[in-house]
Design a protein around this motif. Sequence first.
Motif, PDB file in Angstrom:
ATOM      1  N   TRP A  94       0.824  -1.213   0.000  1.00 23.80           N
ATOM      2  CA  TRP A  94       0.000   0.000   0.000  1.00 23.80           C
ATOM      3  C   TRP A  94       0.862   1.269   0.000  1.00 23.80           C
ATOM      4  N   GLY A  95       2.143   1.103  -0.268  1.00 25.49           N
ATOM      5  CA  GLY A  95       3.039   2.245  -0.293  1.00 25.49           C
ATOM      6  C   GLY A  95       3.186   2.836  -1.678  1.00 25.49           C
ATOM      7  N   SER A  96       3.937   3.921  -1.756  1.00 25.16           N
ATOM      8  CA  SER A  96       4.244   4.534  -3.045  1.00 25.16           C
ATOM      9  C   SER A  96       5.738   4.789  -3.143  1.00 25.16           C
ATOM     10  N   VAL A  97       6.241   4.748  -4.376  1.00 22.10           N
ATOM     11  CA  VAL A  97       7.638   5.004  -4.676  1.00 22.10           C
ATOM     12  C   VAL A  97       7.712   6.331  -5.416  1.00 22.10           C
ATOM     13  N   LEU A  98       8.388   7.304  -4.854  1.00 17.80           N
ATOM     14  CA  LEU A  98       8.538   8.612  -5.476  1.00 17.80           C
ATOM     15  C   LEU A  98       9.769   8.586  -6.370  1.00 17.80           C
ATOM     16  N   CYS A  99       9.573   8.848  -7.651  1.00 15.96           N
ATOM     17  CA  CYS A  99      10.665   8.754  -8.612  1.00 15.96           C
ATOM     18  C   CYS A  99      10.499   9.840  -9.666  1.00 15.96           C
ATOM     19  N   HIS A 100      11.514  10.050 -10.479  1.00 17.10           N
ATOM     20  CA  HIS A 100      11.384  11.013 -11.572  1.00 17.10           C
ATOM     21  C   HIS A 100      10.564  10.395 -12.698  1.00 17.10           C
ATOM     22  N   ARG A 101       9.792  11.217 -13.373  1.00 10.00           N
ATOM     23  CA  ARG A 101       8.937  10.699 -14.456  1.00 10.00           C
ATOM     24  C   ARG A 101       9.760  10.106 -15.599  1.00 10.00           C
ATOM     25  N   ASP A 102      11.032  10.484 -15.716  1.00  9.45           N
ATOM     26  CA  ASP A 102      11.871   9.932 -16.775  1.00  9.45           C
ATOM     27  C   ASP A 102      12.680   8.720 -16.330  1.00  9.45           C
ATOM     28  N   SER A 103      12.501   8.290 -15.096  1.00  7.40           N
ATOM     29  CA  SER A 103      13.321   7.207 -14.558  1.00  7.40           C
ATOM     30  C   SER A 103      13.055   5.888 -15.262  1.00  7.40           C
ATOM     31  N   HIS A 104      14.023   5.010 -15.179  1.00  8.29           N
ATOM     32  CA  HIS A 104      13.908   3.693 -15.790  1.00  8.29           C
ATOM     33  C   HIS A 104      12.787   2.886 -15.143  1.00  8.29           C
ATOM     34  N   ILE A 105      12.654   2.972 -13.818  1.00  4.49           N
ATOM     35  CA  ILE A 105      11.604   2.189 -13.157  1.00  4.49           C
ATOM     36  C   ILE A 105      10.221   2.651 -13.591  1.00  4.49           C
ATOM     37  N   ASN A 106      10.091   3.901 -13.975  1.00  7.40           N
ATOM     38  CA  ASN A 106       8.793   4.431 -14.379  1.00  7.40           C
ATOM     39  C   ASN A 106       8.463   4.132 -15.834  1.00  7.40           C
ATOM     40  N   ASN A 107       9.480   4.019 -16.679  1.00  9.54           N
ATOM     41  CA  ASN A 107       9.249   3.930 -18.121  1.00  9.54           C
ATOM     42  C   ASN A 107       9.621   2.601 -18.771  1.00  9.54           C
ATOM     43  N   ASP A 108      10.571   1.871 -18.206  1.00  9.57           N
ATOM     44  CA  ASP A 108      11.182   0.783 -18.962  1.00  9.57           C
ATOM     45  C   ASP A 108      11.303  -0.540 -18.223  1.00  9.57           C
ATOM     46  N   GLU A 109      10.469  -0.780 -17.221  1.00  5.79           N
ATOM     47  CA  GLU A 109      10.610  -2.038 -16.504  1.00  5.79           C
ATOM     48  C   GLU A 109       9.318  -2.842 -16.455  1.00  5.79           C
ATOM     49  N   CYS A 110       8.403  -2.528 -17.358  1.00  2.00           N
ATOM     50  CA  CYS A 110       7.237  -3.372 -17.608  1.00  2.00           C
ATOM     51  C   CYS A 110       6.429  -3.676 -16.352  1.00  2.00           C
ATOM     52  N   GLY A 111       6.374  -2.712 -15.417  1.00  2.00           N
ATOM     53  CA  GLY A 111       5.613  -2.933 -14.202  1.00  2.00           C
ATOM     54  C   GLY A 111       6.285  -3.820 -13.178  1.00  2.00           C
ATOM     55  N   ALA A 112       7.587  -4.133 -13.376  1.00  2.00           N
ATOM     56  CA  ALA A 112       8.267  -5.016 -12.416  1.00  2.00           C
ATOM     57  C   ALA A 112       8.262  -4.456 -10.996  1.00  2.00           C
ATOM     58  N   PRO A 113       8.512  -3.143 -10.778  1.00  2.00           N
ATOM     59  CA  PRO A 113       8.446  -2.638  -9.400  1.00  2.00           C
ATOM     60  C   PRO A 113       7.079  -2.833  -8.777  1.00  2.00           C
ATOM     61  N   GLU A 114       6.023  -2.564  -9.536  1.00  2.94           N
ATOM     62  CA  GLU A 114       4.674  -2.754  -9.015  1.00  2.94           C
ATOM     63  C   GLU A 114       4.404  -4.233  -8.711  1.00  2.94           C
ATOM     64  N   PHE A 115       4.888  -5.102  -9.602  1.00  4.20           N
ATOM     65  CA  PHE A 115       4.656  -6.541  -9.432  1.00  4.20           C
ATOM     66  C   PHE A 115       5.366  -7.080  -8.193  1.00  4.20           C
ATOM     67  N   PHE A 116       6.654  -6.766  -8.062  1.00  5.75           N
ATOM     68  CA  PHE A 116       7.429  -7.340  -6.963  1.00  5.75           C
ATOM     69  C   PHE A 116       7.093  -6.715  -5.619  1.00  5.75           C
ATOM     70  N   THR A 117       6.589  -5.490  -5.615  1.00  7.28           N
ATOM     71  CA  THR A 117       6.157  -4.888  -4.350  1.00  7.28           C
ATOM     72  C   THR A 117       4.765  -5.354  -3.950  1.00  7.28           C
ATOM     73  N   GLY A 118       4.064  -6.047  -4.833  1.00  3.59           N
ATOM     74  CA  GLY A 118       2.719  -6.505  -4.540  1.00  3.59           C
ATOM     75  C   GLY A 118       1.671  -5.442  -4.758  1.00  3.59           C
ATOM     76  N   GLY A 119       2.027  -4.391  -5.507  1.00  3.41           N
ATOM     77  CA  GLY A 119       1.016  -3.401  -5.853  1.00  3.41           C
ATOM     78  C   GLY A 119       1.341  -1.974  -5.477  1.00  3.41           C
TER      79      GLY A 119
END
Length: 422
Positions: A94-119
């Motif tokens: 239920w948390g959030s990750v604050l990142c830059h809109r151009d970051s790799h986690i935001n643009n180029d990781e196919c939702g992996a951060p969301e998946f591995f954090t459980g949402g």
Amino acid sequence: MTTVTSAGGPGLTVTAMTPYRSFTSDNTAGGAPEIIAAFAAAASGQAPPYGTDSWTLSARRRFSEIFDCDVDLLPVSTGSAANALSLAALTPPWGSVLCHRDSHINNDECGAPEFFTGGAKLIALGGENAKIDADELQAAVHRKAGDVHSVQPSVLSLTQATETGAVYTPAEIGHLAGIAKHAGLRVHMDGARLANAVAALGCDAAELTWRAGVDLLSFGAIKNGGITADAIVVFDRSLTSALSFRAKRAGQLAAKMRFAAAQLDAYLADDLWLRNAWHANAMTARLEEGLKSIPGTRLAGTPQANILFCRLPQQVIDGLLDQGFGFYHGRWEPGVVRFVTSFATTTHDVDALVHAVRRLTAAAIEKAGLNGFERRDQPAAADVVEGDAHTGSAWPISPAREPRVRQAHPTRAHNQGSRTRR
């Protein structure tokens, strides 16, 4: 395209395609000889599995030495795995990750951060040169904190060097991390190009990481001479146990861990990581020097690491692709291209690219009768306005459109690929 007669006998010909000279990304380079030798040496004999071997222990000691503190080390096979697993250890679902809109986690990781954090949710912030704006962060760390209806700010993720090739100073990292820590957030760093940042600043690696407030580091090696190994460097060792289980569940606990560890061990030995990064940065500086005086070529700021953005006439872009140069274009605005140099880029490679741009530009100017061309070293204010105003940078990095692939020319199709990656 060249036709040559094979030594195998008369009448047998081989058609050679135009050479592929890549400035697409530093991950197109091969492995550093020292790392290849270490990888081969690890293949002889037997060794204990799952990271209990002498190579893994040696690599951990080296990491502790360069960061001047006792760290834990989890070798992984990709930077995306390092990022996703690190973020999963730092934030609840239920948390959030604050990142830059151009970051790799935001643009180029196919939702992996969301998946591995459980949402957990990624919250994209702005800032010039893909650096997070401190005022935006200050507002974001408090937004809906304690509101059960909203995700809770949990982690700040910084990218070093950034997706534009800019570099955070230790003071900048400390300031942003201080805002996050004061609000109770943890701090992660995507250090896919950390070596380039350290080489550019000439500072101690510790000053850019744990001393500035970083809890977990995704440490990149593959872009800078490694083959198949990046790593998670754990500064807050209370996270190690949970990370180890997460790594196993994600298929990142390799039985023959010694092959990954041997690469990382060799990467840090004798400052190879910094020497490779310094060379890559120097090649971008050489490229910048060559391009900035060519009419019709407009650079986006001054590169700090090994990434350069510029604007070229479309005729020049087409000509470079025809000659076998690889680079990304068409993802941002028409005419905006990205060149990336690596530890393996030579002065000949850079000079050949500059010469080709100069020759193609001259031909385009002659053909157009100077229409639409003017000599400028840097973008004018109007050019900055053309970009994404909320980022503050000349041209946006966010993948607003897919790169164009023109199948009529095989070299161009190879150069472009299906997606823009690091």
